[in-house]
Design a protein around this motif. Structure first.
Motif, PDB file in Angstrom:
ATOM      1  N   ARG A   1     -26.221  97.778   2.785  1.00  0.00           N
ATOM      2  CA  ARG A   1     -24.815  97.943   2.402  1.00  0.00           C
ATOM      3  C   ARG A   1     -24.327  96.720   1.628  1.00  0.00           C
ATOM      4  O   ARG A   1     -23.581  96.828   0.674  1.00  0.00           O
ATOM      5  CB  ARG A   1     -23.968  98.167   3.654  1.00  0.00           C
ATOM      6  CG  ARG A   1     -22.524  98.498   3.360  1.00  0.00           C
ATOM      7  CD  ARG A   1     -21.783  98.894   4.624  1.00  0.00           C
ATOM      8  NE  ARG A   1     -20.404  99.231   4.361  1.00  0.00           N
ATOM      9  CZ  ARG A   1     -19.523  99.576   5.305  1.00  0.00           C
ATOM     10  NH1 ARG A   1     -19.929  99.638   6.572  1.00  0.00           N
ATOM     11  NH2 ARG A   1     -18.277  99.867   4.996  1.00  0.00           N
ATOM     12  N   TRP A   2     -24.747  95.555   2.092  1.00  0.00           N
ATOM     13  CA  TRP A   2     -24.482  94.305   1.384  1.00  0.00           C
ATOM     14  C   TRP A   2     -25.829  93.636   1.098  1.00  0.00           C
ATOM     15  O   TRP A   2     -26.727  93.683   1.946  1.00  0.00           O
ATOM     16  CB  TRP A   2     -23.625  93.366   2.236  1.00  0.00           C
ATOM     17  CG  TRP A   2     -22.237  93.850   2.470  1.00  0.00           C
ATOM     18  CD1 TRP A   2     -21.172  93.758   1.623  1.00  0.00           C
ATOM     19  CD2 TRP A   2     -21.733  94.515   3.646  1.00  0.00           C
ATOM     20  NE1 TRP A   2     -20.047  94.313   2.189  1.00  0.00           N
ATOM     21  CE2 TRP A   2     -20.362  94.787   3.426  1.00  0.00           C
ATOM     22  CE3 TRP A   2     -22.316  94.903   4.857  1.00  0.00           C
ATOM     23  CZ2 TRP A   2     -19.566  95.435   4.380  1.00  0.00           C
ATOM     24  CZ3 TRP A   2     -21.534  95.552   5.798  1.00  0.00           C
ATOM     25  CH2 TRP A   2     -20.173  95.799   5.560  1.00  0.00           C
ATOM     26  N   PRO A   3     -25.989  93.028  -0.085  1.00  0.00           N
ATOM     27  CA  PRO A   3     -27.288  92.388  -0.394  1.00  0.00           C
ATOM     28  C   PRO A   3     -27.687  91.392   0.690  1.00  0.00           C
ATOM     29  O   PRO A   3     -26.850  90.692   1.254  1.00  0.00           O
ATOM     30  CB  PRO A   3     -27.023  91.688  -1.729  1.00  0.00           C
ATOM     31  CG  PRO A   3     -25.900  92.447  -2.345  1.00  0.00           C
ATOM     32  CD  PRO A   3     -25.033  92.903  -1.202  1.00  0.00           C
ATOM     33  N   MET A   4     -28.957  91.349   0.971  1.00  0.00           N
ATOM     34  CA  MET A   4     -29.498  90.443   1.991  1.00  0.00           C
ATOM     35  C   MET A   4     -30.255  89.345   1.257  1.00  0.00           C
ATOM     36  O   MET A   4     -31.429  89.506   0.890  1.00  0.00           O
ATOM     37  CB  MET A   4     -30.402  91.209   2.954  1.00  0.00           C
ATOM     38  CG  MET A   4     -30.589  90.533   4.288  1.00  0.00           C
ATOM     39  SD  MET A   4     -31.312  91.686   5.489  1.00  0.00           S
ATOM     40  CE  MET A   4     -31.510  90.584   6.890  1.00  0.00           C
ATOM     41  N   LEU A   5     -29.582  88.230   1.032  1.00  0.00           N
ATOM     42  CA  LEU A   5     -30.090  87.181   0.157  1.00  0.00           C
ATOM     43  C   LEU A   5     -30.832  86.111   0.951  1.00  0.00           C
ATOM     44  O   LEU A   5     -30.927  86.157   2.175  1.00  0.00           O
ATOM     45  CB  LEU A   5     -28.931  86.568  -0.630  1.00  0.00           C
ATOM     46  CG  LEU A   5     -28.076  87.563  -1.430  1.00  0.00           C
ATOM     47  CD1 LEU A   5     -26.940  86.845  -2.124  1.00  0.00           C
ATOM     48  CD2 LEU A   5     -28.925  88.340  -2.418  1.00  0.00           C
ATOM     49  N   SER A   6     -31.370  85.151   0.225  1.00  0.00           N
ATOM     50  CA  SER A   6     -32.037  84.013   0.856  1.00  0.00           C
ATOM     51  C   SER A   6     -31.133  82.791   0.753  1.00  0.00           C
ATOM     52  O   SER A   6     -30.083  82.832   0.105  1.00  0.00           O
ATOM     53  CB  SER A   6     -33.383  83.737   0.183  1.00  0.00           C
ATOM     54  OG  SER A   6     -33.182  83.406  -1.180  1.00  0.00           O
ATOM     55  N   LEU A   7     -31.535  81.698   1.361  1.00  0.00           N
ATOM     56  CA  LEU A   7     -30.772  80.453   1.307  1.00  0.00           C
ATOM     57  C   LEU A   7     -31.430  79.461   0.366  1.00  0.00           C
ATOM     58  O   LEU A   7     -32.663  79.378   0.301  1.00  0.00           O
ATOM     59  CB  LEU A   7     -30.688  79.815   2.693  1.00  0.00           C
ATOM     60  CG  LEU A   7     -29.777  80.473   3.723  1.00  0.00           C
ATOM     61  CD1 LEU A   7     -29.895  79.737   5.046  1.00  0.00           C
ATOM     62  CD2 LEU A   7     -28.339  80.481   3.248  1.00  0.00           C
ATOM     63  N   GLY A   8     -30.604  78.692  -0.347  1.00  0.00           N
ATOM     64  CA  GLY A   8     -31.131  77.519  -1.017  1.00  0.00           C
ATOM     65  C   GLY A   8     -31.548  76.515   0.043  1.00  0.00           C
ATOM     66  O   GLY A   8     -31.073  76.562   1.189  1.00  0.00           O
ATOM     67  N   ASN A   9     -32.459  75.626  -0.302  1.00  0.00           N
ATOM     68  CA  ASN A   9     -32.874  74.645   0.699  1.00  0.00           C
ATOM     69  C   ASN A   9     -33.139  73.291   0.060  1.00  0.00           C
ATOM     70  O   ASN A   9     -33.277  73.181  -1.156  1.00  0.00           O
ATOM     71  CB  ASN A   9     -34.108  75.132   1.462  1.00  0.00           C
ATOM     72  CG  ASN A   9     -35.319  75.308   0.574  1.00  0.00           C
ATOM     73  OD1 ASN A   9     -35.820  74.350  -0.002  1.00  0.00           O
ATOM     74  ND2 ASN A   9     -35.809  76.536   0.458  1.00  0.00           N
ATOM     75  N   THR A  10     -33.196  72.292   0.906  1.00  0.00           N
ATOM     76  CA  THR A  10     -33.443  70.935   0.437  1.00  0.00           C
ATOM     77  C   THR A  10     -34.138  70.122   1.512  1.00  0.00           C
ATOM     78  O   THR A  10     -34.032  70.423   2.704  1.00  0.00           O
ATOM     79  CB  THR A  10     -32.125  70.243   0.040  1.00  0.00           C
ATOM     80  OG1 THR A  10     -32.412  68.938  -0.478  1.00  0.00           O
ATOM     81  CG2 THR A  10     -31.191  70.086   1.239  1.00  0.00           C
ATOM     82  N   TYR A  11     -34.863  69.114   1.066  1.00  0.00           N
ATOM     83  CA  TYR A  11     -35.463  68.125   1.968  1.00  0.00           C
ATOM     84  C   TYR A  11     -34.809  66.760   1.761  1.00  0.00           C
ATOM     85  O   TYR A  11     -35.228  65.782   2.362  1.00  0.00           O
ATOM     86  CB  TYR A  11     -36.963  67.987   1.686  1.00  0.00           C
ATOM     87  CG  TYR A  11     -37.768  69.242   1.910  1.00  0.00           C
ATOM     88  CD1 TYR A  11     -38.456  69.442   3.103  1.00  0.00           C
ATOM     89  CD2 TYR A  11     -37.863  70.225   0.930  1.00  0.00           C
ATOM     90  CE1 TYR A  11     -39.216  70.585   3.301  1.00  0.00           C
ATOM     91  CE2 TYR A  11     -38.618  71.370   1.115  1.00  0.00           C
ATOM     92  CZ  TYR A  11     -39.291  71.549   2.305  1.00  0.00           C
ATOM     93  OH  TYR A  11     -40.041  72.682   2.493  1.00  0.00           O
ATOM     94  N   ASP A  12     -33.774  66.728   0.901  1.00  0.00           N
ATOM     95  CA  ASP A  12     -33.234  65.467   0.414  1.00  0.00           C
ATOM     96  C   ASP A  12     -31.777  65.293   0.834  1.00  0.00           C
ATOM     97  O   ASP A  12     -30.943  66.192   0.614  1.00  0.00           O
ATOM     98  CB  ASP A  12     -33.348  65.419  -1.117  1.00  0.00           C
ATOM     99  CG  ASP A  12     -32.865  64.122  -1.687  1.00  0.00           C
ATOM    100  OD1 ASP A  12     -31.749  64.103  -2.240  1.00  0.00           O
ATOM    101  OD2 ASP A  12     -33.588  63.109  -1.582  1.00  0.00           O
ATOM    102  N   LYS A  13     -31.444  64.147   1.434  1.00  0.00           N
ATOM    103  CA  LYS A  13     -30.086  63.880   1.903  1.00  0.00           C
ATOM    104  C   LYS A  13     -29.082  63.905   0.759  1.00  0.00           C
ATOM    105  O   LYS A  13     -27.971  64.437   0.904  1.00  0.00           O
ATOM    106  CB  LYS A  13     -30.046  62.526   2.612  1.00  0.00           C
ATOM    107  CG  LYS A  13     -28.655  62.108   3.072  1.00  0.00           C
ATOM    108  CD  LYS A  13     -28.687  60.741   3.741  1.00  0.00           C
ATOM    109  CE  LYS A  13     -27.277  60.272   4.097  1.00  0.00           C
ATOM    110  NZ  LYS A  13     -27.290  58.931   4.747  1.00  0.00           N
TER     111      LYS A  13
END
Length: 372
Positions: free
Chosen positions: A85-97
């Motif tokens: 019903r609503w797109p199921m997206l992914s998350l951006g990610n980081t290893y850097d402060k």
């Protein structure tokens, strides 16, 4: 920044796209990754950087613009694919402060007034979307390709943590709640021991075991796998909640499995402190975690911030760097399963086992003095 010609950039972009799609397939469909998450993220970061420098070579089918797909395509699979019903997206990610601080600065420039963050453990499992109607579980979908997913309801109803009937006050007539199906370490170790006894290769990690179990054709077999669930994102029409934290507290009251470790914090500095705390504490947990998810807590601000083609602008994931350790290899045993298959098993001084083909090279009588 290293110089690169347009021709070389185009060739590298095409190579990275093919590599990332191959690794997505190994990870989401085969449940058999051949590189670590960290190595995958490095390839994705390189592709994002090249596409930013050379936008004329960026295409809509790039892995930077869509989520990896877990849709079943194997012969014999009879899972029906249903549209989200609503797109199921992914998350951006980081290893850097610094990138996390920049995430905070972008939010501050976009919204007016104060805001808080919800900090949550990133459970290392496989994504699930549950729909409830009139308090009853209606459907369970995998993330699939983000627009449609496999209907795995017949398997999900066999996971004890997921209620088929909700109880309590204020339950919306219909809503979705998303989360993660995961396999605790104890269930993972038991399953791998059984697979070795049967002469099968063990699963590489609990995430792959959970994903593979969720797609089993026989619900009775899936019932024995010891899967668990945590839910973390509520969606619906005209929901009465002002914050993400408030929504999850209500869901817990209806009987849904919500993490006890989440915390609302008032600043990005407090979020960083939460990350530092759990980088140590996670090692004592009975399940795998691979990071921390940080979300703007106010739902109206989430709506204002919106989404990119692939991920929400109001959330990001801090990824823990992969841990490395040295342990002495004390020996190699060869286990014969019920089918007659022979599986090598490394014996170490730590809680570890090396059971994949190609991971053992030394003859069984060799006893190295140094770490392996």
């Amino acid at each position: 920044m290293a110089k690169i010609s347009k021709t070389a950039a185009r060739e590298r972009i095409e190579f990275l796209k093919k590599e990332l799609e191959r690794h997505n397939y190994n990870y989401y469909v085969l449940n058999n990754p051949t590189i670590t998450d960290f190595e995958f993220d490095l390839l994705m970061g390189e592709l994002q950087g090249l596409e930013k420098r050379f936008p004329e070579f960026a295409t809509e089918d790039s892995p930077t613009r869509h989520v990896g797909s877990d849709l079943s395509s194997a012969a014999g699979s009879d899972f029906v694919q249903v549209a989200h019903r609503w797109p199921m997206l992914s998350l951006g990610n980081t290893y850097d402060k610094e990138e996390l601080l920049e995430f905070d600065r972008r939010i501050a420039k976009t919204v007016s007034g104060p805001y808080a963050f919800s900090c949550e453990l990133k459970f290392d499992g496989t994504a699930i979307c549950l729909t409830y109607r009139d308090g009853q579980l209606l459907r369970a979908l995998t993330r699939g390709d983000g627009t449609k997913g496999d209907d795995v309801t017949r398997n999900v109803i066999n996971i004890p943590a997921i209620p088929k009937q909700l109880h309590g006050e204020g339950i919306p007539r219909e809503f979705e709640i998303r989360g993660e199906i995961y396999m605790p370490y104890a269930a993972f170790e038991r399953l791998n021991a059984e697979r070795l006894e049967d002469g099968q290769d063990p699963f590489a990690n609990p995430r792959n075991a959970a994903s593979g179990s969720l797609k089993l054709q026989d619900p009775a077999e899936m019932r024995t796998r010891g899967l668990d669930c945590v839910l973390y994102h509520l969606l619906g029409e005209d929901l009465p909640f002002k914050t993400h934290t408030e929504a999850l507290q209500a869901a817990r009251g209806w009987g849904l499995p919500i993490s006890e470790f989440s915390r609302r914090v008032e600043s990005i500095e407090a979020a960083l402190a939460y990350i530092e705390e759990w980088d140590t504490r996670r090692k004592q947990l009975p399940f795998a975690t691979d990071g921390i998810v940080i979300k703007v807590d106010e739902l109206e601000l989430q709506r204002q911030l919106g989404f990119t083609a692939k991920s929400p602008r109001w959330a990001t994931a801090w990824k823990f760097k992969p841990e490395q350790a040295l342990t002495p290899l004390l020996g190699i045993d060869y286990q014969v399963g019920r089918t007659g298959a022979v599986t090598p098993r490394g014996q170490s001084g730590a809680r570890a086992a090396f059971g994949h083909r190609g991971q053992t090279r030394l003859p069984p009588q060799q006893r190295p003095d140094g770490p392996a």
